[in-house]
Scaffold this motif. Sequence first.
Motif, PDB file in Angstrom:
ATOM      1  N   LYS A 199       2.758  22.149   2.903  1.00 29.08           N
ATOM      2  CA  LYS A 199       2.978  23.309   3.775  1.00 29.08           C
ATOM      3  C   LYS A 199       2.200  24.510   3.258  1.00 29.08           C
ATOM      4  O   LYS A 199       1.605  25.260   4.034  1.00 29.08           O
ATOM      5  CB  LYS A 199       4.466  23.635   3.843  1.00 29.08           C
ATOM      6  N   GLU A 200       2.207  24.701   1.930  1.00 28.85           N
ATOM      7  CA  GLU A 200       1.444  25.800   1.332  1.00 28.85           C
ATOM      8  C   GLU A 200      -0.039  25.646   1.622  1.00 28.85           C
ATOM      9  O   GLU A 200      -0.755  26.637   1.804  1.00 28.85           O
ATOM     10  CB  GLU A 200       1.667  25.838  -0.181  1.00 28.85           C
ATOM     11  N   GLY A 201      -0.518  24.408   1.640  1.00 32.83           N
ATOM     12  CA  GLY A 201      -1.925  24.154   1.905  1.00 32.83           C
ATOM     13  C   GLY A 201      -2.282  24.120   3.372  1.00 32.83           C
ATOM     14  O   GLY A 201      -3.424  23.816   3.722  1.00 32.83           O
ATOM     15  N   MET A 202      -1.294  24.416   4.243  1.00 35.92           N
ATOM     16  CA  MET A 202      -1.512  24.430   5.698  1.00 35.92           C
ATOM     17  C   MET A 202      -2.019  23.085   6.204  1.00 35.92           C
ATOM     18  O   MET A 202      -2.848  23.014   7.115  1.00 35.92           O
ATOM     19  CB  MET A 202      -2.495  25.553   6.073  1.00 35.92           C
ATOM     20  N   VAL A 203      -1.520  22.001   5.617  1.00 36.86           N
ATOM     21  CA  VAL A 203      -1.883  20.661   6.083  1.00 36.86           C
ATOM     22  C   VAL A 203      -1.058  20.359   7.330  1.00 36.86           C
ATOM     23  O   VAL A 203       0.172  20.427   7.294  1.00 36.86           O
ATOM     24  CB  VAL A 203      -1.616  19.610   4.992  1.00 36.86           C
ATOM     25  N   PRO A 204      -1.702  20.011   8.444  1.00 35.74           N
ATOM     26  CA  PRO A 204      -0.988  19.970   9.725  1.00 35.74           C
ATOM     27  C   PRO A 204      -0.097  18.767   9.966  1.00 35.74           C
ATOM     28  O   PRO A 204       0.868  18.860  10.707  1.00 35.74           O
ATOM     29  CB  PRO A 204      -2.125  19.995  10.754  1.00 35.74           C
ATOM     30  N   VAL A 205      -0.378  17.620   9.366  1.00 30.25           N
ATOM     31  CA  VAL A 205       0.347  16.396   9.752  1.00 30.25           C
ATOM     32  C   VAL A 205       0.792  15.617   8.518  1.00 30.25           C
ATOM     33  O   VAL A 205      -0.014  15.320   7.645  1.00 30.25           O
ATOM     34  CB  VAL A 205      -0.547  15.478  10.623  1.00 30.25           C
ATOM     35  N   GLN A 206       2.092  15.307   8.468  1.00 34.55           N
ATOM     36  CA  GLN A 206       2.610  14.395   7.450  1.00 34.55           C
ATOM     37  C   GLN A 206       3.668  13.503   8.093  1.00 34.55           C
ATOM     38  O   GLN A 206       4.373  13.923   8.998  1.00 34.55           O
ATOM     39  CB  GLN A 206       3.265  15.143   6.279  1.00 34.55           C
ATOM     40  N   TYR A 207       3.760  12.281   7.586  1.00 35.84           N
ATOM     41  CA  TYR A 207       4.801  11.357   7.999  1.00 35.84           C
ATOM     42  C   TYR A 207       5.474  10.820   6.751  1.00 35.84           C
ATOM     43  O   TYR A 207       4.820  10.498   5.770  1.00 35.84           O
ATOM     44  CB  TYR A 207       4.223  10.182   8.799  1.00 35.84           C
ATOM     45  N   ILE A 208       6.804  10.726   6.788  1.00 31.60           N
ATOM     46  CA  ILE A 208       7.557  10.206   5.651  1.00 31.60           C
ATOM     47  C   ILE A 208       8.329   8.974   6.102  1.00 31.60           C
ATOM     48  O   ILE A 208       8.995   8.990   7.135  1.00 31.60           O
ATOM     49  CB  ILE A 208       8.526  11.255   5.073  1.00 31.60           C
ATOM     50  N   MET A 209       8.224   7.893   5.321  1.00 29.21           N
ATOM     51  CA  MET A 209       8.941   6.659   5.597  1.00 29.21           C
ATOM     52  C   MET A 209       9.697   6.231   4.357  1.00 29.21           C
ATOM     53  O   MET A 209       9.202   6.388   3.239  1.00 29.21           O
ATOM     54  CB  MET A 209       7.961   5.545   5.997  1.00 29.21           C
ATOM     55  N   HIS A 210      10.885   5.713   4.560  1.00 28.25           N
ATOM     56  CA  HIS A 210      11.653   5.177   3.438  1.00 28.25           C
ATOM     57  C   HIS A 210      11.102   3.811   3.075  1.00 28.25           C
ATOM     58  O   HIS A 210      10.753   3.015   3.943  1.00 28.25           O
ATOM     59  CB  HIS A 210      13.125   5.086   3.798  1.00 28.25           C
ATOM     60  N   ALA A 211      11.015   3.551   1.789  1.00 30.36           N
ATOM     61  CA  ALA A 211      10.432   2.300   1.315  1.00 30.36           C
ATOM     62  C   ALA A 211      11.224   1.806   0.119  1.00 30.36           C
ATOM     63  O   ALA A 211      12.212   2.417  -0.302  1.00 30.36           O
ATOM     64  CB  ALA A 211       8.962   2.512   0.943  1.00 30.36           C
ATOM     65  N   GLN A 212      10.765   0.700  -0.435  1.00 30.40           N
ATOM     66  CA  GLN A 212      11.439   0.093  -1.574  1.00 30.40           C
ATOM     67  C   GLN A 212      10.398  -0.459  -2.526  1.00 30.40           C
ATOM     68  O   GLN A 212       9.449  -1.117  -2.102  1.00 30.40           O
ATOM     69  CB  GLN A 212      12.361  -1.034  -1.098  1.00 30.40           C
ATOM     70  N   GLY A 213      10.566  -0.164  -3.809  1.00 27.19           N
ATOM     71  CA  GLY A 213       9.654  -0.701  -4.804  1.00 27.19           C
ATOM     72  C   GLY A 213       9.922  -2.177  -5.043  1.00 27.19           C
ATOM     73  O   GLY A 213      11.032  -2.656  -4.832  1.00 27.19           O
ATOM     74  N   THR A 214       8.891  -2.892  -5.510  1.00 27.48           N
ATOM     75  CA  THR A 214       9.052  -4.327  -5.740  1.00 27.48           C
ATOM     76  C   THR A 214       8.794  -4.726  -7.178  1.00 27.48           C
ATOM     77  O   THR A 214       8.857  -5.915  -7.499  1.00 27.48           O
ATOM     78  CB  THR A 214       8.077  -5.134  -4.864  1.00 27.48           C
ATOM     79  N   ALA A 215       8.475  -3.784  -8.046  1.00 30.87           N
ATOM     80  CA  ALA A 215       8.152  -4.136  -9.429  1.00 30.87           C
ATOM     81  C   ALA A 215       9.350  -4.773 -10.117  1.00 30.87           C
ATOM     82  O   ALA A 215      10.495  -4.434  -9.851  1.00 30.87           O
ATOM     83  CB  ALA A 215       7.693  -2.901 -10.198  1.00 30.87           C
ATOM     84  N   SER A 216       9.065  -5.715 -11.017  1.00 32.20           N
ATOM     85  CA  SER A 216      10.134  -6.352 -11.782  1.00 32.20           C
ATOM     86  C   SER A 216      10.795  -5.333 -12.692  1.00 32.20           C
ATOM     87  O   SER A 216      10.245  -4.268 -12.966  1.00 32.20           O
ATOM     88  CB  SER A 216       9.560  -7.495 -12.621  1.00 32.20           C
ATOM     89  N   SER A 217      11.993  -5.655 -13.173  1.00 33.21           N
ATOM     90  CA  SER A 217      12.718  -4.705 -14.017  1.00 33.21           C
ATOM     91  C   SER A 217      11.939  -4.378 -15.282  1.00 33.21           C
ATOM     92  O   SER A 217      11.970  -3.247 -15.769  1.00 33.21           O
ATOM     93  CB  SER A 217      14.091  -5.287 -14.385  1.00 33.21           C
ATOM     94  N   GLU A 218      11.210  -5.381 -15.826  1.00 28.67           N
ATOM     95  CA  GLU A 218      10.423  -5.118 -17.028  1.00 28.67           C
ATOM     96  C   GLU A 218       9.304  -4.122 -16.743  1.00 28.67           C
ATOM     97  O   GLU A 218       9.043  -3.205 -17.527  1.00 28.67           O
ATOM     98  CB  GLU A 218       9.822  -6.428 -17.555  1.00 28.67           C
ATOM     99  N   ILE A 219       8.634  -4.304 -15.599  1.00 29.77           N
ATOM    100  CA  ILE A 219       7.562  -3.389 -15.218  1.00 29.77           C
ATOM    101  C   ILE A 219       8.136  -2.005 -14.947  1.00 29.77           C
ATOM    102  O   ILE A 219       7.564  -0.978 -15.350  1.00 29.77           O
ATOM    103  CB  ILE A 219       6.810  -3.908 -13.972  1.00 29.77           C
ATOM    104  N   MET A 220       9.291  -1.929 -14.246  1.00 29.68           N
ATOM    105  CA  MET A 220       9.910  -0.637 -13.947  1.00 29.68           C
ATOM    106  C   MET A 220      10.242   0.095 -15.245  1.00 29.68           C
ATOM    107  O   MET A 220      10.035   1.299 -15.355  1.00 29.68           O
ATOM    108  CB  MET A 220      11.173  -0.833 -13.105  1.00 29.68           C
ATOM    109  N   ASP A 221      10.782  -0.646 -16.227  1.00 27.66           N
ATOM    110  CA  ASP A 221      11.112  -0.022 -17.514  1.00 27.66           C
ATOM    111  C   ASP A 221       9.841   0.463 -18.210  1.00 27.66           C
ATOM    112  O   ASP A 221       9.814   1.551 -18.790  1.00 27.66           O
ATOM    113  CB  ASP A 221      11.846  -1.018 -18.416  1.00 27.66           C
ATOM    114  N   MET A 222       8.787  -0.335 -18.150  1.00 29.00           N
ATOM    115  CA  MET A 222       7.534   0.023 -18.812  1.00 29.00           C
ATOM    116  C   MET A 222       6.934   1.288 -18.188  1.00 29.00           C
ATOM    117  O   MET A 222       6.429   2.163 -18.886  1.00 29.00           O
ATOM    118  CB  MET A 222       6.538  -1.127 -18.697  1.00 29.00           C
ATOM    119  N   LEU A 223       7.025   1.383 -16.849  1.00 29.05           N
ATOM    120  CA  LEU A 223       6.457   2.543 -16.164  1.00 29.05           C
ATOM    121  C   LEU A 223       7.407   3.728 -16.170  1.00 29.05           C
ATOM    122  O   LEU A 223       7.015   4.836 -15.773  1.00 29.05           O
ATOM    123  CB  LEU A 223       6.102   2.171 -14.713  1.00 29.05           C
ATOM    124  N   GLY A 224       8.644   3.521 -16.552  1.00 33.39           N
ATOM    125  CA  GLY A 224       9.609   4.612 -16.571  1.00 33.39           C
ATOM    126  C   GLY A 224      10.029   5.048 -15.193  1.00 33.39           C
ATOM    127  O   GLY A 224      10.393   6.201 -14.979  1.00 33.39           O
TER     128      GLY A 224
END
Length: 229
Positions: A30-55
């Motif tokens: 909004k600060e950058g006056m960008v005219p169009v955005q869309y937001i969608m709910h999603a779900q990550g698929t990384a394994s628990s080990e990968i999620m822990d590694m990436l924090g």
Amino acid sequence: MTTNNQKPAFQMLFLIGAPKLVHKAVDLFKEGMVPVQYIMHAQGTASSEIMDMLGLGGVEKDLMLSMLPKVLADKMLKKLRKTLHLGMPNTGIAFTVTMSSCSGHMIRLMESAQPQEEEKAGREVLEMDNEYSAIMAIVNQGFSEEVMNAARPMGATGGTVFHSRRIGSEEAMKFWNISIQQEREVVLILAKKEDKKAIMQAINKECGMQGKAQGIVLSLPVDGIVGVN
């Protein structure tokens, strides 16, 4: 304004992260006056080990899409990285892909967001050796885990799933003797150049059109990316 000899360069910016982070990004746009955005709910698929590694801590994600002139897209990537600390634990990833075409109304809307002095630079189309690609696998509902099971051994560390609904012509489906579920899942995977082909082939083998997943696999070149170490 565009001329017959100038082709405007526009990009689609993807931001994937926790819902709170994505909503913070909305204020930056909004600060950058960008005219169009869309937001969608999603779900990550990384394994628990990968999620822990990436924090990353959890799998609930939001996906934000925005269409921008290239110059402004480059600036927004840098701003997102600096302000939201992308690449640090519990943050997210942002990347851009080049748009090949768009409606005239949307072009005018995006051009209005581009500063006049940067308009010429925004029309330059640069040849790049893209290091990353965005792989999209569109499968029947319930097969996203099968997609990731096929992709991980080929180099994929994780993906993002969002739900969609097919709205194609039923007459065309009957003509081509194709029957695809209306409820679909889209799995988005960021892959390095050297892994892309193997990942796509593995997904197609396990979740292609001939199987129960009835998957379609495609890739888009990623022009710029932040949040990946």
